[in-house]
Design an enzyme around this catalytic site. Structure first.
Site, PDB file in Angstrom:
ATOM      1  N   LYS A 162       0.885  -1.284  -0.029  1.00 53.15           N
ATOM      2  CA  LYS A 162      -0.071  -0.057   0.036  1.00 53.15           C
ATOM      3  C   LYS A 162       0.884   1.272   0.075  1.00 53.15           C
ATOM      4  CE  LYS A 162      -1.638  -1.609   3.599  1.00 53.15           C
ATOM      5  NZ  LYS A 162      -2.437  -1.945   5.045  1.00 53.15           N
ATOM      6  N   GLY A 180      -6.863   4.207  10.999  1.00 55.86           N
ATOM      7  CA  GLY A 180      -7.679   2.923  10.557  1.00 55.86           C
ATOM      8  C   GLY A 180      -7.894   2.444   9.252  1.00 55.86           C
ATOM      9  N   THR A 181      -7.078   3.160   8.349  1.00 54.42           N
ATOM     10  CA  THR A 181      -7.089   2.943   6.927  1.00 54.42           C
ATOM     11  C   THR A 181      -6.850   1.315   6.620  1.00 54.42           C
ATOM     12  OG1 THR A 181      -5.305   3.965   6.603  1.00 54.42           O
ATOM     13  CG2 THR A 181      -7.237   5.117   6.145  1.00 54.42           C
ATOM     14  N   GLY A 182      -5.691   1.170   7.003  1.00 55.38           N
ATOM     15  CA  GLY A 182      -5.233  -0.263   6.870  1.00 55.38           C
ATOM     16  C   GLY A 182      -5.962  -1.295   7.340  1.00 55.38           C
ATOM     17  N   CYS A 183      -6.864  -1.297   8.628  1.00 54.38           N
ATOM     18  CA  CYS A 183      -7.687  -2.166   9.060  1.00 54.38           C
ATOM     19  C   CYS A 183      -9.102  -2.204   8.151  1.00 54.38           C
ATOM     20  CB  CYS A 183      -8.106  -1.817  10.623  1.00 54.38           C
ATOM     21  SG  CYS A 183      -6.706  -1.754  11.764  1.00 54.38           S
ATOM     22  N   THR A 202      -6.227  10.357   8.392  1.00 54.42           N
ATOM     23  CA  THR A 202      -7.476   9.373   8.962  1.00 54.42           C
ATOM     24  C   THR A 202      -6.719   8.417   9.927  1.00 54.42           C
ATOM     25  OG1 THR A 202      -6.757   8.105   7.079  1.00 54.42           O
ATOM     26  CG2 THR A 202      -8.691   9.397   6.844  1.00 54.42           C
TER      27      THR A 202
END
Length: 301
Positions: free
Chosen positions: A176, A211-214, A209
């Site tokens: 990512k 929590g984008t990875g989760c 932001t």
């Protein structure tokens, strides 16, 4: 006829702020119409601004949670998030090695929080690498890919090579690039040994932001639980996370909160994709479940 709702498992930490970890994963699963289950690895005291305390569960408790879920609910796909220690990683590895089937398994190698707090002990990195051959997909961000590959990554061409490196571990990779500076688009690279995909979406400016990875890895896992092939699941999840970031809501004195949801267009495409996959998903059940969950709090536009 009674509907059969697919099930997904997340093995991760609890985020008391609700923006990442188990809480984020379960919201994403619900928005896809997938029943979410969990094995909590750590309790954290955190909000979008920072992590203020971590209490790890015992390996025995993590094992008990996984056994309870997999024996009674049989997930169609599973993912990991914050695993924290080598002992907890070994529990997950033991489960994967002893599993009678090879359920789709996504590893999100959570190492450092957005705020900078370490969520994986440095000594546990080696244990995490031993988990990758048991995974269907690993989803590192740039910082995590640098730690794993021991090489600095400065442009998409380099992290495309790093995505290919993960083939040596026996799993596909989605590297990512959302944290790479100076680009107009957020570029992610998927490689599975046979094909390479560049997944792009315009950067959303002025948004910070949490929590984008989760959320991203949970969307891939939910799509896999619905029976979607891996490459298509990754593409669907990219569209999902891009929309969640674009819809994020700024909170006073902290980071923006993601709003995971399925748009009408994405919902229609998912239905078209899943229509030939009715072997375990009854006709119309995905549409019914998604609209039901969206109606109770995720919103549809």
């Amino acid at each position: 006829k009674r509907e059969r709702i697919p099930c997904a498992l997340t093995i991760a930490g609890s985020d008391s702020g609700g923006g990442a970890g188990i809480q984020a994963d379960l919201k994403v699963f619900a928005s896809f119409g997938v029943h979410g289950t969990s094995a909590i690895t750590c309790l954290t005291a955190q909000n979008p601004a920072g992590v203020y305390g971590i209490q790890a569960c015992t390996p025995e408790m993590v094992r008990a949670q996984i056994n309870a879920v997999t024996s009674g609910l049989k997930p169609h796909a599973a993912k990991t998030g914050m695993l924290y220690s080598g002992d907890i990683i070994r529990v997950v590895r033991d489960w994967r090695e002893s599993a009678a089937d090879r359920t789709a398994f996504v590893v999100d190698p959570v190492m450092v929080a957005t705020s900078g707090a370490r969520l994986l002990k440095p000594a546990a990195v080696t244990s995490l690498l031993k988990l990758l051959p048991l995974a269907s997909l690993v989803m590192p961000n740039l910082q995590e890919a640098e730690i794993i590959s021991e090489m600095e990554i400065k442009d998409p061409e380099i992290y495309a090579l790093r995505a290919e490196d993960f083939e040596t571990y026996g799993c596909a990779a989605l590297v990512k690039g959302g944290h790479l500076q100076g680009l107009r688009d957020a570029v992610d690279v998927f490689y599975n040994g046979a094909e390479e995909l560049l997944l792009t979406a315009p950067f959303v400016r002025g948004v910070s932001t949490h929590g984008t990875g989760c959320t991203y890895s949970a969307a891939v896992t939910a799509a896999l639980a619905l029976g979607m092939p891996l490459a298509r699941a990754v593409g669907t999840a990219k569209e999902y996370i891009s929309r969640a970031i674009a819809q994020s809501q700024q909170q006073p004195d902290t980071r923006s909160l993601l709003l995971p949801s399925l748009s009408g267009g994405l919902l229609q495409r998912l239905q078209a994709i899943l229509s030939p996959l009715a072997g375990f998903l009854d006709s119309g059940s995905f549409e019914h479940c998604s609209k039901r969950f969206l109606a109770i709090g995720f919103g549809q536009s």
